[in-house]
Design a protein around this motif. Structure first.
Motif, PDB file in Angstrom:
ATOM      1  N   MET A   1       0.824  -1.217   0.000  1.00 61.71           N
ATOM      2  CA  MET A   1       0.000   0.000   0.000  1.00 61.71           C
ATOM      3  C   MET A   1       0.860   1.272   0.000  1.00 61.71           C
ATOM      4  N   LEU A   2       0.286   2.365  -0.392  1.00 61.57           N
ATOM      5  CA  LEU A   2       1.014   3.638  -0.487  1.00 61.57           C
ATOM      6  C   LEU A   2       1.501   4.142   0.864  1.00 61.57           C
ATOM      7  N   GLN A   3       2.672   4.768   0.860  1.00 66.64           N
ATOM      8  CA  GLN A   3       3.184   5.518   1.998  1.00 66.64           C
ATOM      9  C   GLN A   3       2.993   6.988   1.632  1.00 66.64           C
ATOM     10  N   ALA A   4       2.270   7.709   2.458  1.00 70.51           N
ATOM     11  CA  ALA A   4       1.963   9.096   2.098  1.00 70.51           C
ATOM     12  C   ALA A   4       2.319  10.049   3.225  1.00 70.51           C
ATOM     13  N   LEU A   5       2.897  11.190   2.837  1.00 66.52           N
ATOM     14  CA  LEU A   5       3.153  12.274   3.779  1.00 66.52           C
ATOM     15  C   LEU A   5       2.169  13.388   3.451  1.00 66.52           C
ATOM     16  N   ALA A  21      -5.709   6.728   5.176  1.00 69.37           N
ATOM     17  CA  ALA A  21      -5.510   5.783   6.276  1.00 69.37           C
ATOM     18  C   ALA A  21      -6.623   4.739   6.270  1.00 69.37           C
ATOM     19  N   ALA A  22      -7.859   5.168   6.013  1.00 68.63           N
ATOM     20  CA  ALA A  22      -8.997   4.252   5.996  1.00 68.63           C
ATOM     21  C   ALA A  22      -8.853   3.222   4.876  1.00 68.63           C
ATOM     22  N   LYS A  23      -8.143   3.595   3.805  1.00 66.93           N
ATOM     23  CA  LYS A  23      -7.942   2.668   2.685  1.00 66.93           C
ATOM     24  C   LYS A  23      -6.668   1.853   2.848  1.00 66.93           C
ATOM     25  N   GLY A  24      -6.057   1.945   4.028  1.00 69.62           N
ATOM     26  CA  GLY A  24      -4.925   1.071   4.309  1.00 69.62           C
ATOM     27  C   GLY A  24      -3.558   1.658   4.000  1.00 69.62           C
ATOM     28  N   CYS A  25      -3.501   2.925   3.609  1.00 73.59           N
ATOM     29  CA  CYS A  25      -2.195   3.540   3.347  1.00 73.59           C
ATOM     30  C   CYS A  25      -1.524   3.881   4.679  1.00 73.59           C
ATOM     31  N   GLU A  26      -0.183   3.945   4.642  1.00 76.54           N
ATOM     32  CA  GLU A  26       0.556   4.406   5.814  1.00 76.54           C
ATOM     33  C   GLU A  26       0.721   5.909   5.709  1.00 76.54           C
ATOM     34  N   VAL A  27       0.144   6.630   6.651  1.00 70.99           N
ATOM     35  CA  VAL A  27       0.069   8.084   6.512  1.00 70.99           C
ATOM     36  C   VAL A  27       0.784   8.781   7.663  1.00 70.99           C
ATOM     37  N   VAL A  44      -4.247   8.085  12.062  1.00 71.30           N
ATOM     38  CA  VAL A  44      -3.184   7.984  11.058  1.00 71.30           C
ATOM     39  C   VAL A  44      -1.942   7.403  11.720  1.00 71.30           C
ATOM     40  N   GLY A  45      -0.987   6.984  10.886  1.00 76.16           N
ATOM     41  CA  GLY A  45       0.232   6.362  11.413  1.00 76.16           C
ATOM     42  C   GLY A  45       0.956   7.242  12.411  1.00 76.16           C
ATOM     43  N   ARG A  46       1.305   8.466  11.975  1.00 71.88           N
ATOM     44  CA  ARG A  46       1.983   9.407  12.855  1.00 71.88           C
ATOM     45  C   ARG A  46       1.468  10.814  12.604  1.00 71.88           C
ATOM     46  N   ALA A  47       1.287  11.566  13.699  1.00 67.68           N
ATOM     47  CA  ALA A  47       0.868  12.967  13.592  1.00 67.68           C
ATOM     48  C   ALA A  47       1.959  13.806  14.238  1.00 67.68           C
ATOM     49  N   ILE A  48       2.698  14.556  13.399  1.00 62.68           N
ATOM     50  CA  ILE A  48       3.878  15.278  13.870  1.00 62.68           C
ATOM     51  C   ILE A  48       3.560  16.761  14.024  1.00 62.68           C
ATOM     52  N   LEU A  49       3.817  17.305  15.203  1.00 61.19           N
ATOM     53  CA  LEU A  49       3.667  18.746  15.415  1.00 61.19           C
ATOM     54  C   LEU A  49       4.976  19.408  15.000  1.00 61.19           C
ATOM     55  N   GLY A  50       4.934  20.239  13.960  1.00 61.22           N
ATOM     56  CA  GLY A  50       6.176  20.860  13.516  1.00 61.22           C
ATOM     57  C   GLY A  50       5.957  21.741  12.305  1.00 61.22           C
ATOM     58  N   ASP A  51       7.000  22.490  11.958  1.00 60.23           N
ATOM     59  CA  ASP A  51       6.940  23.424  10.836  1.00 60.23           C
ATOM     60  C   ASP A  51       7.610  22.778   9.629  1.00 60.23           C
ATOM     61  N   PHE A  61      11.139  12.989   7.115  1.00 63.73           N
ATOM     62  CA  PHE A  61       9.916  12.232   6.879  1.00 63.73           C
ATOM     63  C   PHE A  61       9.649  11.872   5.420  1.00 63.73           C
ATOM     64  N   VAL A  62      10.392  12.469   4.488  1.00 59.26           N
ATOM     65  CA  VAL A  62      10.079  12.172   3.072  1.00 59.26           C
ATOM     66  C   VAL A  62      10.589  10.808   2.625  1.00 59.26           C
ATOM     67  N   LYS A  63      11.579  10.289   3.320  1.00 55.62           N
ATOM     68  CA  LYS A  63      12.196   9.041   2.866  1.00 55.62           C
ATOM     69  C   LYS A  63      11.176   7.904   2.734  1.00 55.62           C
ATOM     70  N   GLY A  64      11.186   7.232   1.600  1.00 60.67           N
ATOM     71  CA  GLY A  64      10.307   6.086   1.394  1.00 60.67           C
ATOM     72  C   GLY A  64       8.870   6.446   1.059  1.00 60.67           C
ATOM     73  N   MET A  65       8.570   7.738   0.999  1.00 62.26           N
ATOM     74  CA  MET A  65       7.185   8.134   0.701  1.00 62.26           C
ATOM     75  C   MET A  65       6.903   7.984  -0.795  1.00 62.26           C
ATOM     76  N   ASP A  66       5.703   7.463  -1.115  1.00 63.82           N
ATOM     77  CA  ASP A  66       5.290   7.376  -2.512  1.00 63.82           C
ATOM     78  C   ASP A  66       4.723   8.693  -3.006  1.00 63.82           C
ATOM     79  N   VAL A  67       4.134   9.417  -2.092  1.00 69.38           N
ATOM     80  CA  VAL A  67       3.459  10.665  -2.486  1.00 69.38           C
ATOM     81  C   VAL A  67       3.459  11.626  -1.301  1.00 69.38           C
ATOM     82  N   VAL A  68       3.612  12.923  -1.609  1.00 73.54           N
ATOM     83  CA  VAL A  68       3.468  13.964  -0.592  1.00 73.54           C
ATOM     84  C   VAL A  68       2.338  14.890  -1.027  1.00 73.54           C
ATOM     85  N   VAL A  69       1.398  15.120  -0.131  1.00 73.39           N
ATOM     86  CA  VAL A  69       0.309  16.062  -0.410  1.00 73.39           C
ATOM     87  C   VAL A  69       0.529  17.299   0.462  1.00 73.39           C
ATOM     88  N   VAL A  70       0.676  18.454  -0.183  1.00 65.60           N
ATOM     89  CA  VAL A  70       0.910  19.714   0.540  1.00 65.60           C
ATOM     90  C   VAL A  70      -0.379  20.527   0.501  1.00 65.60           C
TER      91      VAL A  70
END
Lengths: 214, 214
Positions: A1-5, A21-27, A44-51, A61-70
């Motif tokens: 499944m997708l790894q998404a940031l 997350a509901a569709k099984g992606c690691e978010v 979700v997998g992890r919720a990071i407080l940060g800038d 956090f980008v390493k290994g991600m299939d997609v990043v949504v900004v």
């Protein structure tokens, strides 16, 4: 499944994160507002407080991600900066939310692979349904062809598809019929089928003809 | 044609106003930020600088309107108040933009006929296309049926629809094929049609099977 940031957990970002997350992606979600993260933490997998404009944090956090949504809402400067950093880091799929046409063009130039305009696109959908009141939803295939989910016009009820001759008269073709009450879907209905009051039809054709077929 | 009042000329409201005006509707826009109105002034019937929570101002413009679209972004209090006023004035069609589930529920209770969630709905669409990478756009017909515009899977290219037997194998049915290069649309293609590399297919079926048919 997708790894998404997902960067930014406002309305759009949070929905993207929860749906994935509901569709099984690691978010993994990053936001600098802890209130945005509170609702997501358990889902979700992890919720990071940060800038996320902080390149060091982003790199972690980008390493290994299939997609990043900004998705940073009105913070155009931050969304441009982060998209730029992600592009430099060699991210293969960057999707960034834009709030205006200019914003979208800049995002494309600096490296966003896809730019999404939720407000604009939903506004266009809403106007389609307002101007052609029967239309529930639609997919634009080309200038001349839309696939449209529409309420069955009053004057069609009780009549057979073949007798209405919508193909010749309106240039549209009935692909399926859903009964709004039972939810039953009839794909490529028999031409002898007679429309019922609670039917919703899925048709393909020219949008101009569709709005005339009220 | 429709007479529409649009309250709030941010991203969503401005697009609604411009799209409706472009389709021949008579559109009046109210916003309290003159910068929002500058881009609209020549393109809509009237662009009014003012505070729509002011009942007197609102009353002046609702008369004769077929529909009012309230789009005030994060200003939840103002959108609730204006929706309430419009309901009291007997407006027959009030569509209000919501930013959260709670906001949407309150709007429904106080009298909005329709509540729209642009951010949420577009986020759900985006995730569908991310998780099932071939999918371009879709209409959700029921739990089991979607109409989906999707790239033709690599292994379909050169093969005939009848030989692939997608109906039995994947529970989906090909409704139309669009060639991405020529833009030509082939509605209900002949079963002897062989898929080409630049084809996009419009199919109906169970979304789970669709994402498997990659």
């Amino acid at each position: 499944m997708l790894q998404a940031l997902v960067i930014g957990a406002g309305n759009f970002g949070a929905t993207v994160a929860l749906e994935m997350a509901a569709k099984g992606c690691e978010v993994v979600v990053i936001d600098n507002d802890h209130e945005h993260l509170d609702d997501l933490r358990d889902k979700v997998g992890r919720a990071i407080l940060g800038d996320a404009t902080d390149k060091m944090l982003l790199e972690k956090f980008v390493k290994g991600m299939d997609v990043v949504v900004v998705s940073l809402g009105e913070k155009v400067d931050a969304s441009v900066l982060i998209t730029h950093h992600l592009h430099e880091m060699g991210m293969k799929r960057i999707i960034t939310k834009a709030t205006s046409k200019d914003h979208g063009e800049i995002l494309k130039i600096i490296g966003a692979h896809e730019v999404v305009f939720p407000e604009r696109d939903e506004a266009i959908r809403l106007v389609s349904t307002l101007v052609s009141p029967n239309i529930v939803d639609m997919i634009k295939i080309s200038e001349d062809f839309n696939v449209v989910e529409a309420a069955v016009p009053q004057e069609f009820i009780g009549k057979k598809i073949k007798d209405l001759d919508v193909r010749k008269k309106h240039g549209i073709q009935v692909l399926a019929i859903k009964n709004a009450l039972s939810g039953k879907v009839n794909v490529l209905p028999d031409p002898a089928y007679a429309f019922q009051a609670d039917d919703i039809m899925i048709v393909i054709g020219d949008p101009e003809n569709l709005s005339k077929a009220k």
